[in-house]
Design a protein around this motif. Structure first.
Motif, PDB file in Angstrom:
ATOM      1  N   ASP A 123       2.886  20.049   4.980  1.00  0.00           N
ATOM      2  CA  ASP A 123       4.276  19.666   5.186  1.00  0.00           C
ATOM      3  C   ASP A 123       4.528  18.273   4.605  1.00  0.00           C
ATOM      4  O   ASP A 123       3.613  17.618   4.088  1.00  0.00           O
ATOM      5  CB  ASP A 123       4.646  19.716   6.670  1.00  0.00           C
ATOM      6  CG  ASP A 123       3.792  18.796   7.530  1.00  0.00           C
ATOM      7  OD1 ASP A 123       3.126  17.886   6.991  1.00  0.00           O
ATOM      8  OD2 ASP A 123       3.791  18.981   8.758  1.00  0.00           O
ATOM      9  N   MET A 124       5.764  17.838   4.669  1.00  0.00           N
ATOM     10  CA  MET A 124       6.128  16.552   4.063  1.00  0.00           C
ATOM     11  C   MET A 124       5.383  15.380   4.696  1.00  0.00           C
ATOM     12  O   MET A 124       5.028  14.434   4.013  1.00  0.00           O
ATOM     13  CB  MET A 124       7.641  16.327   4.146  1.00  0.00           C
ATOM     14  CG  MET A 124       8.427  17.157   3.149  1.00  0.00           C
ATOM     15  SD  MET A 124       7.817  17.038   1.442  1.00  0.00           S
ATOM     16  CE  MET A 124       8.197  15.350   1.040  1.00  0.00           C
ATOM     17  N   GLU A 125       5.112  15.457   5.981  1.00  0.00           N
ATOM     18  CA  GLU A 125       4.382  14.371   6.645  1.00  0.00           C
ATOM     19  C   GLU A 125       2.964  14.256   6.083  1.00  0.00           C
ATOM     20  O   GLU A 125       2.486  13.161   5.785  1.00  0.00           O
ATOM     21  CB  GLU A 125       4.325  14.617   8.153  1.00  0.00           C
ATOM     22  CG  GLU A 125       3.658  13.484   8.914  1.00  0.00           C
ATOM     23  CD  GLU A 125       3.660  13.713  10.411  1.00  0.00           C
ATOM     24  OE1 GLU A 125       2.685  13.309  11.052  1.00  0.00           O
ATOM     25  OE2 GLU A 125       4.642  14.283  10.922  1.00  0.00           O
ATOM     26  N   ASN A 126       2.310  15.384   5.889  1.00  0.00           N
ATOM     27  CA  ASN A 126       0.963  15.367   5.314  1.00  0.00           C
ATOM     28  C   ASN A 126       0.988  15.020   3.839  1.00  0.00           C
ATOM     29  O   ASN A 126       0.058  14.391   3.333  1.00  0.00           O
ATOM     30  CB  ASN A 126       0.268  16.709   5.535  1.00  0.00           C
ATOM     31  CG  ASN A 126      -0.097  16.924   6.978  1.00  0.00           C
ATOM     32  OD1 ASN A 126      -0.421  15.987   7.695  1.00  0.00           O
ATOM     33  ND2 ASN A 126      -0.039  18.157   7.428  1.00  0.00           N
ATOM     34  N   LEU A 127       2.049  15.412   3.137  1.00  0.00           N
ATOM     35  CA  LEU A 127       2.170  15.028   1.732  1.00  0.00           C
ATOM     36  C   LEU A 127       2.283  13.512   1.603  1.00  0.00           C
ATOM     37  O   LEU A 127       1.785  12.932   0.652  1.00  0.00           O
ATOM     38  CB  LEU A 127       3.398  15.699   1.095  1.00  0.00           C
ATOM     39  CG  LEU A 127       3.182  17.091   0.554  1.00  0.00           C
ATOM     40  CD1 LEU A 127       4.489  17.661   0.011  1.00  0.00           C
ATOM     41  CD2 LEU A 127       2.125  17.126  -0.525  1.00  0.00           C
ATOM     42  N   GLN A 128       2.907  12.883   2.584  1.00  0.00           N
ATOM     43  CA  GLN A 128       3.016  11.416   2.572  1.00  0.00           C
ATOM     44  C   GLN A 128       1.630  10.794   2.634  1.00  0.00           C
ATOM     45  O   GLN A 128       1.352   9.810   1.958  1.00  0.00           O
ATOM     46  CB  GLN A 128       3.874  10.939   3.735  1.00  0.00           C
ATOM     47  CG  GLN A 128       4.090   9.438   3.765  1.00  0.00           C
ATOM     48  CD  GLN A 128       4.861   8.927   2.563  1.00  0.00           C
ATOM     49  OE1 GLN A 128       5.814   9.544   2.128  1.00  0.00           O
ATOM     50  NE2 GLN A 128       4.451   7.798   2.024  1.00  0.00           N
ATOM     51  N   SER A 129       0.733  11.394   3.411  1.00  0.00           N
ATOM     52  CA  SER A 129      -0.640  10.897   3.492  1.00  0.00           C
ATOM     53  C   SER A 129      -1.343  11.029   2.148  1.00  0.00           C
ATOM     54  O   SER A 129      -2.063  10.131   1.718  1.00  0.00           O
ATOM     55  CB  SER A 129      -1.431  11.666   4.552  1.00  0.00           C
ATOM     56  OG  SER A 129      -0.870  11.459   5.822  1.00  0.00           O
ATOM     57  N   VAL A 130      -1.126  12.160   1.468  1.00  0.00           N
ATOM     58  CA  VAL A 130      -1.704  12.371   0.147  1.00  0.00           C
ATOM     59  C   VAL A 130      -1.137  11.347  -0.838  1.00  0.00           C
ATOM     60  O   VAL A 130      -1.866  10.765  -1.641  1.00  0.00           O
ATOM     61  CB  VAL A 130      -1.447  13.819  -0.344  1.00  0.00           C
ATOM     62  CG1 VAL A 130      -1.871  13.993  -1.796  1.00  0.00           C
ATOM     63  CG2 VAL A 130      -2.158  14.819   0.548  1.00  0.00           C
ATOM     64  N   LEU A 131       0.154  11.120  -0.754  1.00  0.00           N
ATOM     65  CA  LEU A 131       0.817  10.142  -1.614  1.00  0.00           C
ATOM     66  C   LEU A 131       0.234   8.749  -1.404  1.00  0.00           C
ATOM     67  O   LEU A 131      -0.059   8.037  -2.366  1.00  0.00           O
ATOM     68  CB  LEU A 131       2.314  10.147  -1.328  1.00  0.00           C
ATOM     69  CG  LEU A 131       3.212   9.298  -2.188  1.00  0.00           C
ATOM     70  CD1 LEU A 131       3.165   9.742  -3.636  1.00  0.00           C
ATOM     71  CD2 LEU A 131       4.641   9.381  -1.679  1.00  0.00           C
ATOM     72  N   ASN A 132       0.030   8.373  -0.159  1.00  0.00           N
ATOM     73  CA  ASN A 132      -0.569   7.065   0.140  1.00  0.00           C
ATOM     74  C   ASN A 132      -1.983   6.961  -0.428  1.00  0.00           C
ATOM     75  O   ASN A 132      -2.372   5.915  -0.962  1.00  0.00           O
ATOM     76  CB  ASN A 132      -0.581   6.814   1.647  1.00  0.00           C
ATOM     77  CG  ASN A 132       0.794   6.560   2.203  1.00  0.00           C
ATOM     78  OD1 ASN A 132       1.712   6.176   1.485  1.00  0.00           O
ATOM     79  ND2 ASN A 132       0.964   6.801   3.491  1.00  0.00           N
ATOM     80  N   LEU A 133      -2.742   8.043  -0.332  1.00  0.00           N
ATOM     81  CA  LEU A 133      -4.100   8.053  -0.883  1.00  0.00           C
ATOM     82  C   LEU A 133      -4.062   7.893  -2.400  1.00  0.00           C
ATOM     83  O   LEU A 133      -4.828   7.106  -2.972  1.00  0.00           O
ATOM     84  CB  LEU A 133      -4.829   9.335  -0.497  1.00  0.00           C
ATOM     85  CG  LEU A 133      -6.246   9.483  -1.026  1.00  0.00           C
ATOM     86  CD1 LEU A 133      -7.154   8.371  -0.495  1.00  0.00           C
ATOM     87  CD2 LEU A 133      -6.801  10.842  -0.659  1.00  0.00           C
ATOM     88  N   LEU A 134      -3.158   8.628  -3.062  1.00  0.00           N
ATOM     89  CA  LEU A 134      -3.017   8.490  -4.511  1.00  0.00           C
ATOM     90  C   LEU A 134      -2.690   7.049  -4.902  1.00  0.00           C
ATOM     91  O   LEU A 134      -3.225   6.525  -5.873  1.00  0.00           O
ATOM     92  CB  LEU A 134      -1.919   9.420  -5.033  1.00  0.00           C
ATOM     93  CG  LEU A 134      -2.240  10.905  -5.099  1.00  0.00           C
ATOM     94  CD1 LEU A 134      -0.992  11.699  -5.453  1.00  0.00           C
ATOM     95  CD2 LEU A 134      -3.343  11.179  -6.102  1.00  0.00           C
ATOM     96  N   MET A 135      -1.834   6.411  -4.131  1.00  0.00           N
ATOM     97  CA  MET A 135      -1.461   5.029  -4.433  1.00  0.00           C
ATOM     98  C   MET A 135      -2.636   4.077  -4.245  1.00  0.00           C
ATOM     99  O   MET A 135      -2.804   3.136  -5.008  1.00  0.00           O
ATOM    100  CB  MET A 135      -0.254   4.613  -3.597  1.00  0.00           C
ATOM    101  CG  MET A 135       1.003   5.344  -4.050  1.00  0.00           C
ATOM    102  SD  MET A 135       2.468   4.893  -3.133  1.00  0.00           S
ATOM    103  CE  MET A 135       2.604   3.159  -3.503  1.00  0.00           C
ATOM    104  N   GLN A 136      -3.474   4.332  -3.247  1.00  0.00           N
ATOM    105  CA  GLN A 136      -4.662   3.511  -3.048  1.00  0.00           C
ATOM    106  C   GLN A 136      -5.629   3.671  -4.223  1.00  0.00           C
ATOM    107  O   GLN A 136      -6.202   2.689  -4.699  1.00  0.00           O
ATOM    108  CB  GLN A 136      -5.365   3.887  -1.749  1.00  0.00           C
ATOM    109  CG  GLN A 136      -4.641   3.415  -0.518  1.00  0.00           C
ATOM    110  CD  GLN A 136      -5.354   3.853   0.752  1.00  0.00           C
ATOM    111  OE1 GLN A 136      -6.031   4.886   0.787  1.00  0.00           O
ATOM    112  NE2 GLN A 136      -5.206   3.070   1.800  1.00  0.00           N
ATOM    113  N   VAL A 137      -5.800   4.900  -4.670  1.00  0.00           N
ATOM    114  CA  VAL A 137      -6.688   5.161  -5.805  1.00  0.00           C
ATOM    115  C   VAL A 137      -6.168   4.432  -7.039  1.00  0.00           C
ATOM    116  O   VAL A 137      -6.936   3.778  -7.760  1.00  0.00           O
ATOM    117  CB  VAL A 137      -6.814   6.677  -6.069  1.00  0.00           C
ATOM    118  CG1 VAL A 137      -7.491   6.955  -7.395  1.00  0.00           C
ATOM    119  CG2 VAL A 137      -7.550   7.353  -4.921  1.00  0.00           C
TER     120      VAL A 137
END
Length: 60
Positions: free
Chosen positions: A32-46
């Protein structure tokens, strides 16, 4: 990292997020969008780590 760089990273991450979601959907992984936000944050950290590494290597 400055705000401008964060915005650039966000744009890059958003560019690839639909592809990531499609890959997950194809594997039957619902997200869902909430979990996609977590993925997005991880991508930004990488991207931030990769940017810092490139910056350090450029100084050498």
């Amino acid at each position: 990292m400055d705000q401008e760089m964060n915005m650039k990273f966000m744009q890059i991450a958003m560019k690839y997020l639909p592809e990531a979601k499609e890959m997950l959907d194809q594997k039957g992984i619902e997200i869902d969008m909430e979990n996609l936000q977590s993925v997005l944050n991880l991508l930004m950290q990488v991207m931030g780590d990769a940017y810092e590494l490139g910056k350090q290597e450029a100084k050498q």
